[in-house]
Write a protein that holds these residues in place. Sequence first.
Motif, PDB file in Angstrom:
ATOM      1  N   LEU A  16       0.839  -1.197   0.000  1.00  0.00           N
ATOM      2  CA  LEU A  16       0.000   0.000   0.000  1.00  0.00           C
ATOM      3  C   LEU A  16       0.874   1.247   0.000  1.00  0.00           C
ATOM      4  O   LEU A  16       1.982   1.231   0.531  1.00  0.00           O
ATOM      5  N   HIS A  17       0.380   2.317  -0.564  1.00  0.00           N
ATOM      6  CA  HIS A  17       1.162   3.558  -0.623  1.00  0.00           C
ATOM      7  C   HIS A  17       0.911   4.464   0.576  1.00  0.00           C
ATOM      8  O   HIS A  17       1.528   5.527   0.694  1.00  0.00           O
ATOM      9  N   TYR A  18       0.026   4.071   1.478  1.00  0.00           N
ATOM     10  CA  TYR A  18      -0.370   4.938   2.585  1.00  0.00           C
ATOM     11  C   TYR A  18       0.750   5.120   3.613  1.00  0.00           C
ATOM     12  O   TYR A  18       1.616   4.265   3.770  1.00  0.00           O
ATOM     13  N   CYS A  19       0.685   6.247   4.329  1.00  0.00           N
ATOM     14  CA  CYS A  19       1.702   6.562   5.341  1.00  0.00           C
ATOM     15  C   CYS A  19       1.606   5.601   6.522  1.00  0.00           C
ATOM     16  O   CYS A  19       0.538   5.057   6.814  1.00  0.00           O
ATOM     17  N   PRO A  20       2.698   5.399   7.262  1.00  0.00           N
ATOM     18  CA  PRO A  20       2.653   4.577   8.469  1.00  0.00           C
ATOM     19  C   PRO A  20       1.626   5.131   9.462  1.00  0.00           C
ATOM     20  O   PRO A  20       1.592   6.330   9.713  1.00  0.00           O
ATOM     21  N   GLY A  21       0.789   4.271   9.993  1.00  0.00           N
ATOM     22  CA  GLY A  21      -0.215   4.688  10.955  1.00  0.00           C
ATOM     23  C   GLY A  21      -1.522   5.157  10.349  1.00  0.00           C
ATOM     24  O   GLY A  21      -2.480   5.416  11.077  1.00  0.00           O
ATOM     25  N   CYS A  22      -1.579   5.260   9.043  1.00  0.00           N
ATOM     26  CA  CYS A  22      -2.816   5.664   8.368  1.00  0.00           C
ATOM     27  C   CYS A  22      -3.857   4.557   8.505  1.00  0.00           C
ATOM     28  O   CYS A  22      -3.521   3.372   8.453  1.00  0.00           O
ATOM     29  N   SER A  23      -5.109   4.942   8.650  1.00  0.00           N
ATOM     30  CA  SER A  23      -6.175   3.958   8.860  1.00  0.00           C
ATOM     31  C   SER A  23      -6.678   3.324   7.570  1.00  0.00           C
ATOM     32  O   SER A  23      -7.418   2.332   7.618  1.00  0.00           O
ATOM     33  N   VAL A  27      -9.062  -0.237   6.956  1.00  0.00           N
ATOM     34  CA  VAL A  27     -10.405  -0.175   6.382  1.00  0.00           C
ATOM     35  C   VAL A  27     -10.472  -0.955   5.068  1.00  0.00           C
ATOM     36  O   VAL A  27     -11.455  -1.657   4.790  1.00  0.00           O
ATOM     37  N   HIS A  28      -9.418  -0.853   4.256  1.00  0.00           N
ATOM     38  CA  HIS A  28      -9.365  -1.659   3.027  1.00  0.00           C
ATOM     39  C   HIS A  28      -9.537  -3.140   3.356  1.00  0.00           C
ATOM     40  O   HIS A  28     -10.280  -3.868   2.685  1.00  0.00           O
ATOM     41  N   ARG A  29      -8.815  -3.606   4.374  1.00  0.00           N
ATOM     42  CA  ARG A  29      -8.901  -5.026   4.742  1.00  0.00           C
ATOM     43  C   ARG A  29     -10.309  -5.396   5.174  1.00  0.00           C
ATOM     44  O   ARG A  29     -10.827  -6.451   4.779  1.00  0.00           O
ATOM     45  N   PHE A  55      -5.759   5.754  -5.407  1.00  0.00           N
ATOM     46  CA  PHE A  55      -5.224   4.536  -6.034  1.00  0.00           C
ATOM     47  C   PHE A  55      -5.896   3.275  -5.505  1.00  0.00           C
ATOM     48  O   PHE A  55      -5.331   2.189  -5.595  1.00  0.00           O
ATOM     49  N   ALA A  56      -7.086   3.403  -4.941  1.00  0.00           N
ATOM     50  CA  ALA A  56      -7.765   2.238  -4.374  1.00  0.00           C
ATOM     51  C   ALA A  56      -7.977   1.140  -5.407  1.00  0.00           C
ATOM     52  O   ALA A  56      -8.054  -0.041  -5.060  1.00  0.00           O
ATOM     53  N   TYR A  57      -8.047   1.521  -6.671  1.00  0.00           N
ATOM     54  CA  TYR A  57      -8.228   0.505  -7.717  1.00  0.00           C
ATOM     55  C   TYR A  57      -7.053  -0.458  -7.804  1.00  0.00           C
ATOM     56  O   TYR A  57      -7.157  -1.528  -8.395  1.00  0.00           O
ATOM     57  N   ASN A  58      -5.921  -0.089  -7.215  1.00  0.00           N
ATOM     58  CA  ASN A  58      -4.763  -0.988  -7.187  1.00  0.00           C
ATOM     59  C   ASN A  58      -4.862  -2.036  -6.092  1.00  0.00           C
ATOM     60  O   ASN A  58      -4.064  -2.979  -6.068  1.00  0.00           O
ATOM     61  N   TYR A  59      -5.808  -1.872  -5.179  1.00  0.00           N
ATOM     62  CA  TYR A  59      -5.808  -2.681  -3.970  1.00  0.00           C
ATOM     63  C   TYR A  59      -6.979  -3.647  -3.839  1.00  0.00           C
ATOM     64  O   TYR A  59      -6.955  -4.520  -2.972  1.00  0.00           O
TER      65      TYR A  59
END
Length: 251
Positions: A16-23, A27-29, A55-59
């Motif tokens: 994932l490209h999200y920052c450390p600690g981002c929620s 939520v994706h999971r 970029f949620a389409y990547n996940y």
Amino acid sequence: MTKVFQKPHALCDVPLHYCPGCSHGIVHRLVAEVIDELGIEGSTIGVAPVGCAVFAYNYFECDMQEAAHGRAPAVATGIKRALPDKVVFTYQGDGDLAAIGTAETVHIATRGEKVTTIFINNAIYGMTGGQMAPTTLPGQITQTTPYGRDVSTQGYPVRVCEMLSTLDGVALAARVAVNNIKNIKAAKAAVKKAFEYQIQGLGYSIVEVVSSCPTNWGLSPKEAVKWLEDNMLAYYPLGVYKDKGEGADAK
């Protein structure tokens, strides 16, 4: 050895490209787990507009559609009306849903479109550098409120679930958080109910997730969770604000 936990099939096996600690990752999971449990991956279409989740389409392994900033509800409406047998969800942040997309949000809800919205409320514009969002708390410091949000000139934060719960087309309006195990379990239950209500044709559902943004809050991931618990949950109380499936509102 018995496997007791694994990555949901509906969640792509990529970093994932999200920052450390981002929620967002949590939520994706949860969304992917619900898609797996309901067996709807092949009939689900997600819509992600501009924001940190652009970029949620990547996940997600299900079909995904990109939308312009704030326009996910309009795009989702078109998809659901053209393909009514599909399960359609939008995944939106507070700057997207409650600012440029406010009109689309209100009208998809009042029309009772059979669409599910996953709404990430981290009280700030994340992707563009930490400006004040519609959900920024009174007194909260951001890039555009260096002395804190002044409600006398900048107004009060928007409580989305409370606002949408007044509309007849809404089947479910729930606010959850993912700051601890108990709340994560409750968040998953709310997401699952929102998808189930869509499948049952009850109307529009929204699950608001009170989330942290360590990078733009200027805090460590651990500090951000504490700040969320000490500040955000008082202004944004968790709970079910409307539940048409239960026959009565809980708040």
